[in-house]
Write an enzyme that holds these catalytic residues in place. Structure first.
Site, PDB file in Angstrom:
ATOM      1  N   LYS A  65       0.952  -1.257   0.020  1.00 51.68           N
ATOM      2  CA  LYS A  65       0.166  -0.398  -0.076  1.00 51.68           C
ATOM      3  C   LYS A  65       1.002   1.322  -0.158  1.00 51.68           C
ATOM      4  O   LYS A  65       2.380   0.870   0.572  1.00 51.68           O
ATOM      5  CB  LYS A  65      -0.870   0.004   1.291  1.00 51.68           C
ATOM      6  CG  LYS A  65      -0.204  -0.073   3.485  1.00 51.68           C
ATOM      7  CD  LYS A  65       0.403   1.450   3.433  1.00 51.68           C
ATOM      8  CE  LYS A  65       0.640   1.649   4.769  1.00 51.68           C
ATOM      9  NZ  LYS A  65       1.419   3.455   4.214  1.00 51.68           N
ATOM     10  N   GLY A 110       6.985   1.168   4.980  1.00 55.24           N
ATOM     11  CA  GLY A 110       6.436   2.408   4.130  1.00 55.24           C
ATOM     12  C   GLY A 110       5.180   1.664   3.750  1.00 55.24           C
ATOM     13  O   GLY A 110       4.324   2.681   3.372  1.00 55.24           O
ATOM     14  N   LEU A 111       5.731   0.504   3.193  1.00 55.17           N
ATOM     15  CA  LEU A 111       4.476  -0.413   2.169  1.00 55.17           C
ATOM     16  C   LEU A 111       4.169  -1.289   2.680  1.00 55.17           C
ATOM     17  O   LEU A 111       2.942  -1.166   2.217  1.00 55.17           O
ATOM     18  CB  LEU A 111       5.041  -0.790   1.139  1.00 55.17           C
ATOM     19  CG  LEU A 111       6.290   0.246   0.302  1.00 55.17           C
ATOM     20  CD1 LEU A 111       6.970  -0.116  -0.631  1.00 55.17           C
ATOM     21  CD2 LEU A 111       5.424   1.287  -0.425  1.00 55.17           C
ATOM     22  N   GLY A 112       3.594  -1.428   4.171  1.00 48.41           N
ATOM     23  CA  GLY A 112       2.518  -1.909   4.644  1.00 48.41           C
ATOM     24  C   GLY A 112       3.004  -3.777   4.721  1.00 48.41           C
ATOM     25  O   GLY A 112       1.762  -4.812   4.549  1.00 48.41           O
ATOM     26  N   GLY A 145       4.569  -6.072   6.950  1.00 47.61           N
ATOM     27  CA  GLY A 145       4.384  -7.002   7.203  1.00 47.61           C
ATOM     28  C   GLY A 145       3.277  -7.408   7.687  1.00 47.61           C
ATOM     29  O   GLY A 145       2.313  -8.180   7.924  1.00 47.61           O
ATOM     30  N   ASP A 189      -2.562  -0.224  10.031  1.00 46.21           N
ATOM     31  CA  ASP A 189      -2.738  -0.950   8.952  1.00 46.21           C
ATOM     32  C   ASP A 189      -3.566  -2.389   8.456  1.00 46.21           C
ATOM     33  O   ASP A 189      -3.928  -2.689   7.630  1.00 46.21           O
ATOM     34  CB  ASP A 189      -1.248  -1.290   7.956  1.00 46.21           C
ATOM     35  CG  ASP A 189      -0.757   0.820   8.219  1.00 46.21           C
ATOM     36  OD1 ASP A 189      -1.541   1.180   8.689  1.00 46.21           O
ATOM     37  OD2 ASP A 189       0.311   0.474   8.321  1.00 46.21           O
TER      38      ASP A 189
END
Length: 330
Positions: free
Chosen positions: A11, A115-117, A119, A153
């Site tokens: 994301k 910061g791409l989610g 995990g 998230d």
């Protein structure tokens, strides 16, 4: 031996408005997240075969991770893996007593600490996969509660597409019409600690204006949003190279909007077309940065096929260079 493979998308935050710090130590946040075509694949397998379970043990859980050639592995115990925690906590929430062995295999293309989610997406995918096997709806309140407890998230990836999240960024407030624009992702080798970024933010907080907040709240489509992230300046102070990436990306031909995703360290640039994205990727890699072209997507953590029996080598993504590594997705 039922098994499912789950699409686990990355994301970006098209809009991230961090608010004041609350009494519980968290910050109020309005986050409008958008799923990407960049994704991992999470395969969940369950067996109750008496030769593979320990009588009276209940759930036995195993998590493994393989990464693509340009994604570094994490050397952490499997119990620290957020996907491990997801299945474990859901089992406890459902009060399952069955003796069973569950394996979660993560095939990663999303870099961590970016910061791409990645995990959080893996955790959501593990929840969706095990829900299918256990006969529970992913939107069951118990599942959503577990997702919220894992991280802000995680609930987003169960819904997917483009969604406005409020609270601390963990409560669904509405969906926006997704976009399908091309973009480029660029990140330096170093990651950014989310905790460090928030500590820096608290030193000199800069909150969103009422006018911009109102426009973001009224947006119906992802393409209507003005890119915004008031956490980005704090992250750039923690990792100054992020400012270099941002400045460089704004100068690339065909890049129409640039923003740090979440606390970083990945910066994305919306592109006029795929040719502009490919060109930016090639240029970024020549500078020694990780870069990838992809697109905004309406995807969510979603099962890729029906529950089936048996394990086949064909289940492994052909685009991945299978490199066994210690587990870890955050």
């Amino acid at each position: 031996m039922p098994q499912v493979s789950v699409f686990s998308p990355a994301k970006v935050n098209l809009h991230l408005a961090i608010g004041p710090k609350r009494d519980d130590g968290y910050h109020e946040a309005v986050s409008i997240m958008h799923a990407l075509t960049l994704h991992d694949i999470v395969t969940v397998r369950q067996t109750q075969d008496p030769f593979e379970v320990i009588p009276g043990q209940g759930l036995t859980l195993q998590v493994t991770c393989m990464t693509s050639a340009d994604v570094a592995p994490l050397d952490i115990p499997q119990e620290s893996n957020i996907a491990y925690k997801a299945v474990k906590r859901l089992s406890e929430a459902l009060q399952r007593q069955e003796d069973e062995t569950v394996t979660v295999s993560i095939h990663k293309s999303i870099p961590h600490a970016a910061g791409l989610g990645g995990g959080s997406s893996n955790a959501a995918a593990a929840l969706v996969g095990i829900c299918s096997i256990w006969g529970v709806k992913p939107t069951d309140p118990r599942v959503i509660q577990v997702a919220q407890g894992l991280g802000a998230d995680v609930p987003f990836f169960i819904y997917g597409g483009c969604a406005r999240m409020v609270g601390v960024g963990d409560v669904m407030d509405g969906a926006l019409v997704p976009s399908h624009r091309q973009l480029v992702l660029v990140r330096p080798d170093a990651g950014v600690s989310t905790a460090a970024a928030y500590r820096e933010f608290d030193q000199d907080p800069c909150f969103i204006s009422q006018d911009l907040a109102k426009r973001a709240a009224q947006a119906v489509c992802a393409d209507e949003l003005e890119l915004f992230n008031n956490l980005a300046p704090a992250s750039e102070r923690v990792l100054p190279e992020l400012a270099q990436v941002r400045q460089w990306l704004t100068e690339q031909e065909g890049v129409t909007g640039v923003l740090l995703s979440g606390s970083g360290s990945a910066t994305f640039g919306l592109c006029q077309d795929s040719a502009a994205a490919f060109k930016a990727v090639a240029s970024a890699k020549r500078r020694g940065w990780w870069a990838r072209s992809c697109a905004l997507s309406g995807a969510s953590a979603k099962i890729m096929g029906e529950v089936r029996s048996g394990v086949s080598r064909n289940d492994l993504p052909t685009l991945l260079t299978a490199r066994n590594s210690p587990v870890g997705t955050r």
